[in-house]
Design a protein around this motif. Structure first.
Motif, PDB file in Angstrom:
ATOM      1  N   LEU A  68       1.167  -1.188   0.043  1.00 40.83           N
ATOM      2  CA  LEU A  68       0.302   0.047   0.216  1.00 40.83           C
ATOM      3  C   LEU A  68       0.874   0.830   0.139  1.00 40.83           C
ATOM      4  CD1 LEU A  68      -3.051  -1.169   2.914  1.00 40.83           C
ATOM      5  CD2 LEU A  68      -2.759  -0.829   0.289  1.00 40.83           C
ATOM      6  N   VAL A  69       1.542   1.151   0.445  1.00 37.63           N
ATOM      7  CA  VAL A  69       2.534   2.512   1.024  1.00 37.63           C
ATOM      8  C   VAL A  69       3.396   2.239  -0.345  1.00 37.63           C
ATOM      9  CG1 VAL A  69       4.519   3.672   2.380  1.00 37.63           C
ATOM     10  CG2 VAL A  69       3.085   2.180   3.363  1.00 37.63           C
ATOM     11  N   GLY A  70       4.726   1.417  -1.137  1.00 35.49           N
ATOM     12  CA  GLY A  70       5.118   1.306  -2.007  1.00 35.49           C
ATOM     13  C   GLY A  70       4.572   1.618  -3.615  1.00 35.49           C
ATOM     14  N   TRP A 104     -11.738   9.299   7.802  1.00 29.77           N
ATOM     15  CA  TRP A 104     -11.158  10.345   8.337  1.00 29.77           C
ATOM     16  C   TRP A 104     -10.479  11.490   8.224  1.00 29.77           C
ATOM     17  CZ3 TRP A 104      -9.811  13.115  12.931  1.00 29.77           C
ATOM     18  CH2 TRP A 104     -10.453  14.736  12.563  1.00 29.77           C
ATOM     19  N   VAL A 105      -8.818  10.910   8.966  1.00 25.80           N
ATOM     20  CA  VAL A 105      -7.443  10.902   8.576  1.00 25.80           C
ATOM     21  C   VAL A 105      -7.569  11.236   7.467  1.00 25.80           C
ATOM     22  CG1 VAL A 105      -5.354  10.540   9.290  1.00 25.80           C
ATOM     23  CG2 VAL A 105      -7.279   9.982  10.417  1.00 25.80           C
ATOM     24  N   ALA A 106      -7.352  10.136   6.379  1.00 23.56           N
ATOM     25  CA  ALA A 106      -7.209  10.626   4.407  1.00 23.56           C
ATOM     26  C   ALA A 106      -7.778  11.938   4.482  1.00 23.56           C
ATOM     27  CB  ALA A 106      -7.443   9.682   4.120  1.00 23.56           C
ATOM     28  N   GLY A 107      -9.051  11.718   4.573  1.00 24.34           N
ATOM     29  CA  GLY A 107      -9.883  12.825   4.505  1.00 24.34           C
ATOM     30  C   GLY A 107      -8.540  14.367   4.353  1.00 24.34           C
ATOM     31  N   SER A 108      -8.354  14.367   5.477  1.00 26.14           N
ATOM     32  CA  SER A 108      -7.684  16.038   5.970  1.00 26.14           C
ATOM     33  C   SER A 108      -6.723  15.379   5.681  1.00 26.14           C
ATOM     34  CB  SER A 108      -7.358  16.116   7.420  1.00 26.14           C
ATOM     35  OG  SER A 108      -6.561  14.998   7.569  1.00 26.14           O
ATOM     36  N   TRP A 109      -5.423  14.819   4.599  1.00 25.21           N
ATOM     37  CA  TRP A 109      -4.875  14.749   3.306  1.00 25.21           C
ATOM     38  C   TRP A 109      -5.176  14.224   2.366  1.00 25.21           C
ATOM     39  CZ3 TRP A 109       0.382  11.754   4.643  1.00 25.21           C
ATOM     40  CH2 TRP A 109       0.928  12.058   3.777  1.00 25.21           C
ATOM     41  N   PRO A 110      -5.723  14.655   0.999  1.00 26.62           N
ATOM     42  CA  PRO A 110      -6.365  13.542   0.070  1.00 26.62           C
ATOM     43  C   PRO A 110      -5.322  12.797  -0.691  1.00 26.62           C
ATOM     44  CG  PRO A 110      -7.681  15.804   0.773  1.00 26.62           C
ATOM     45  CD  PRO A 110      -5.991  15.531   1.457  1.00 26.62           C
ATOM     46  N   GLY A 111      -5.953  12.005  -0.889  1.00 27.70           N
ATOM     47  CA  GLY A 111      -5.081  11.074  -1.853  1.00 27.70           C
ATOM     48  C   GLY A 111      -4.304  10.637  -1.576  1.00 27.70           C
ATOM     49  N   GLY A 147      -4.548   8.545   1.210  1.00 27.44           N
ATOM     50  CA  GLY A 147      -5.238   7.232   2.173  1.00 27.44           C
ATOM     51  C   GLY A 147      -4.506   5.767   2.302  1.00 27.44           C
ATOM     52  N   PRO A 148      -3.930   5.194   1.322  1.00 21.79           N
ATOM     53  CA  PRO A 148      -3.350   3.841   1.225  1.00 21.79           C
ATOM     54  C   PRO A 148      -1.823   3.932   2.125  1.00 21.79           C
ATOM     55  CG  PRO A 148      -4.108   4.118  -1.076  1.00 21.79           C
ATOM     56  CD  PRO A 148      -4.925   5.750  -0.772  1.00 21.79           C
ATOM     57  N   LEU A 149      -1.623   5.143   1.933  1.00 22.61           N
ATOM     58  CA  LEU A 149      -0.051   5.030   2.582  1.00 22.61           C
ATOM     59  C   LEU A 149      -0.784   5.220   3.973  1.00 22.61           C
ATOM     60  CD1 LEU A 149       2.973   6.001   2.771  1.00 22.61           C
ATOM     61  CD2 LEU A 149       1.838   8.387   2.965  1.00 22.61           C
ATOM     62  N   LEU A 172      -3.052   3.831   5.195  1.00 24.35           N
ATOM     63  CA  LEU A 172      -3.122   2.854   6.289  1.00 24.35           C
ATOM     64  C   LEU A 172      -1.820   1.821   5.466  1.00 24.35           C
ATOM     65  CD1 LEU A 172      -6.987   2.229   4.201  1.00 24.35           C
ATOM     66  CD2 LEU A 172      -6.403   1.792   6.897  1.00 24.35           C
ATOM     67  N   GLY A 173      -0.806   2.223   4.952  1.00 23.80           N
ATOM     68  CA  GLY A 173      -0.558   0.504   4.810  1.00 23.80           C
ATOM     69  C   GLY A 173       1.005   0.971   6.144  1.00 23.80           C
ATOM     70  N   ALA A 174       0.643   2.343   6.474  1.00 24.79           N
ATOM     71  CA  ALA A 174       1.626   2.359   7.889  1.00 24.79           C
ATOM     72  C   ALA A 174       1.045   1.843   8.735  1.00 24.79           C
ATOM     73  CB  ALA A 174       2.178   4.549   7.875  1.00 24.79           C
ATOM     74  N   LEU A 175      -0.543   1.642   9.019  1.00 26.49           N
ATOM     75  CA  LEU A 175      -0.980   1.274   9.908  1.00 26.49           C
ATOM     76  C   LEU A 175      -0.605  -0.060  10.089  1.00 26.49           C
ATOM     77  CD1 LEU A 175      -2.990   2.020  12.366  1.00 26.49           C
ATOM     78  CD2 LEU A 175      -4.941   2.004  10.654  1.00 26.49           C
ATOM     79  N   PHE A 176      -0.930  -0.528   8.880  1.00 22.83           N
ATOM     80  CA  PHE A 176      -0.404  -2.832   8.813  1.00 22.83           C
ATOM     81  C   PHE A 176       0.872  -2.262   9.362  1.00 22.83           C
ATOM     82  CE2 PHE A 176      -4.002  -2.886   6.003  1.00 22.83           C
ATOM     83  CZ  PHE A 176      -4.262  -4.355   6.080  1.00 22.83           C
ATOM     84  N   ILE A 177       2.127  -1.660   8.735  1.00 25.39           N
ATOM     85  CA  ILE A 177       3.303  -2.031   8.910  1.00 25.39           C
ATOM     86  C   ILE A 177       3.622  -0.883  10.551  1.00 25.39           C
ATOM     87  CG2 ILE A 177       5.460  -1.160   9.273  1.00 25.39           C
ATOM     88  CD1 ILE A 177       4.547  -0.525   5.733  1.00 25.39           C
TER      89      ILE A 177
END
Length: 656
Positions: free
Chosen positions: A106-108, A607-614, A616-618, A620-625
């Motif tokens: 996701l991050v990559g 919610w968090v990704a809404g404040s940093w549009p585009g 979201g995958p980054l 979520l990937g950080a959350l996975f790691i």
């Protein structure tokens, strides 16, 4: 001959496509079969090569060579980085690896899109290859014929390296006996890094050479990964030539199959994958058996059970009942209050949210409850039954589409929708359960993944019930009870979802803490001993699979009610990975933790990704790691949810 002539070009296309998958799958097979890493970021390594090659391509041989060298080197470097990232997880099993590498993917993927753009890049090949040749009376792209030749040479070279060289011997030894390899003076860690770097190099080279065939763009890495997994499963892990044959077969299904059997082609690959895995599990796992003799006699067992219950009831009747204060004191002494506190706090927070949040946040909270029930169903299978799953979105989807179609048919009463959706999901799980419960470990992950992908194929094909890729929208709103009005306001939808979720979770906790739940836990922890004691382990697991499916169906029904629309993306592989992550965040045996993990995922994704549009995958990937590294036992391991040590269950262990 006319039929052969009509399908000649698709057949040759299938060979080219299959050989491209072979190069990718060879790296995936090397990483998993030799280095022992279940790498769900392998598609990202392909994308690194594809984007690099496309960026450096200028229509000359020098540009092609430069792109091939740079793309291969970049992917090899990323593969070596994966080796360093997965080393700390060596003792935690494939589940932790799968979640970590999915997060890295996701991050990559997000970083690649930010760097190269979201549009598919054009790829220019040398003029000599950017032409057509005559093939049995047909014009065919010269580049694809050249790629077929290169892939065959690569297969022969790879087989020679693995079977005829000292490097290949060291690689095989690292998989079979790393201690003996270390005794010969080789460093197993260095070999591990080299294997993953080589796997990355193969994926990167495939990306550069395959970019004119499968151009770099959004969704390419996921598609390549899924097809490569099918190839690896069908071909096995021991022979490159078996992988070669499986890759060609998959390529033919993807191209020739679409033209010959367009209605069946979407199902063939994952159906074959599931069939092969189930067939292999019959031989790799111990056969179910019942102990012979008196203990295995069902009549004797029933007689002993009735006698024990009668004796317990007689003793309870003879003994004086303790006074209410004594019963309360005994309950407090047994630390029951410490188990009830998290539930009471969660209830208070759930029903206080409507007065604290705005409408958008309330709708997100309702979606989190739906995803939370899906996560709880994964907890039942992964944490209690020892069956890690990547396909629980299948019964989730059954429940969701059942509710949408019931509403469209005029059945809008919420309890009716919940019961019928749960029943439909339970029937689905009963049908698919026998294919799942016989396998263990990584095989379960792959079988459930195949079931989930088959369900996605059905969703895209049966448009009369699912709406296909467009999804469903515009169906009547759900009524909380008979005689009420349809719910459209976010707050009333949330309250409805909260009530249903509380009831479903309470029933789940009652079952898990009952003797039936203890039997299930015993099955996970000591299956061989349970079988030797005469317990029908397969029956226990099948019942758990059915009940977990019904719970997932309730979650799917809630999702449709809260969102008031339904699309294939709501029930896809990414949601399955999110549910598994929620379980890891909360702790594999913590029901409340799974709900909190689902809430954190929705909070991060929307919610968090809404404040940093585009990005979201980054996020979520950080959350996975972070979850894999920082919460090896989940939140339950931090003793934040319960006042006692967390169960000694590692989220990475996928075997019972």
């Amino acid at each position: 001959m006319d039929l052969l002539d009509a399908h000649l070009v698709p057949a040759v296309d299938g060979v080219a496509y299959g050989l491209l998958l072979f190069v990718v799958a060879a790296g995936l097979s090397l990483a998993f079969g030799t280095a022992g890493v279940l790498n769900l970021s392998h598609g990202m390594l392909y994308a690194i090569g594809a984007y690099t090659g496309a960026e450096l391509s200028d229509g000359t041989w020098g540009g092609l060579a430069l792109g091939l060298a740079a793309g291969t080197a970049a992917a090899a470097l990323a593969g070596a980085g994966l080796s360093a990232a997965t080393v700390p997880l060596a003792r935690r099993g494939h589940l932790a690896q799968a979640l970590l590498t999915f997060g890295i993917a996701l991050v990559g993927g997000d970083l690649l899109i930010q760097f190269f753009g979201a549009d598919e890049l054009p790829v220019r090949v040398p003029g000599a290859l950017d032409s057509s040749v005559h093939l049995l009376g047909h014009r065919y792209p010269a580049y694809r014929l050249c790629f077929i030749a290169m892939a065959v040479v690569l297969a022969a070279f790879g087989t020679w390296v693995l079977t005829r060289t000292r490097v290949g011997a060291a690689v095989r030894a690292s998989a079979d006996d790393p201690q003996m390899l270390a005794a010969t003076g080789h460093n197993p860690r260095a070999v591990h890094t080299g294997v993953l770097a080589a796997a990355g190099a193969l994926a990167g080279a495939a990306g550069v050479l395959g970019a004119p065939i499968i151009g770099p763009g959004p969704g390419t890495s996921e598609n390549v990964l899924m097809l490569s997994l099918v190839v690896v499963v069908l071909g096995g892990l021991r022979s490159l030539w078996a992988t070669f044959a499986a890759a060609v077969a998959v390529g033919e299904v993807q191209t020739l199959g679409v033209s010959v059997l367009p209605d069946l082609a979407p199902y063939l690959l994952f159906a074959a994958m599931a069939a092969v895995l189930v067939f292999r599990s019959r031989f790799t796992e111990p056969e179910a058996h019942e102990e012979r003799g008196p203990s295995a006699d069902p009549v004797s067992r029933l007689r002993r059970l009735l006698a024990a219950r009668w004796e317990n009831r007689r003793r309870a009747t003879a003994a004086p009942a303790p006074a209410a204060p004594a019963r309360l004191g005994a309950w407090l002494h047994s630390a029951g209050w410490r188990q009830a506190v998290p539930l009471l706090v969660l209830l208070a927070v759930l029903f206080a949210l409507p007065g604290m949040l705005d409408s958008y946040s309330i709708s997100l909270a309702g979606s989190a409850l739906a995803l939370g029930l899906l996560a709880v169903s994964v907890t039942v299978l992964t944490g209690y039954a020892g069956l890690p799953t990547l396909g629980q979105t299948a019964p989730f989807a059954v429940g969701a589409y059942a509710t949408a179609n019931l509403a469209d048919a005029g059945w809008t009463v919420g309890p009716v929708q919940i019961v019928l959706s749960a029943l439909a999901a339970a029937v689905f799980s009963a049908v698919t359960g026998p294919a799942v419960i016989r396998a263990r470990g990584t095989t379960v992950l792959m079988i459930t993944l195949a079931v989930g992908e088959l369900t996605s194929a059905v969703i895209n094909q049966v448009k009369s019930l699912t709406g296909g890729a467009d999804g469903l929208v515009g169906f009547p709103a759900t009524r909380a009870l008979w005689g009420g009005e349809g719910m459209t306001e976010e707050r009333e939808l949330y309250v409805y979802a909260a009530v249903v979720a509380v009831v479903a979770v309470a029933l789940t906790l009652l079952v898990l803490r009952s003797p039936a739940g203890k039997l299930l836990t015993g099955t996970r922890g000591a299956e061989a001993r349970m079988r030797a004691s005469g317990h029908p382990v397969g029956r226990y697991l099948l019942v758990a699979h059915i009940c977990a499916g019904a719970l997932a169906g309730v979650g799917g029904s809630l999702m449709v009610t809260v969102q008031q629309y339904l699309s294939p993306a709501d029930v896809g592989f990414e949601i399955a990975a999110f549910a598994l992550l929620a379980v890891v965040i909360g702790g594999t045996t913590s029901v409340i933790g799974a709900l909190l993990g689902a809430g954190l995922i929705v909070f991060t994704r929307d919610w968090v990704a809404g404040s940093w549009p585009g990005h979201g995958p980054l996020l979520l990937g950080a959350l996975f790691i972070a979850a894999v590294y920082l919460l090896p036992r989940g939140l339950a391991g931090l003793r934040l949810l319960v006042g006692r040590p967390a169960p000694a269950v590692s989220p990475g262990k996928v075997s019972p």
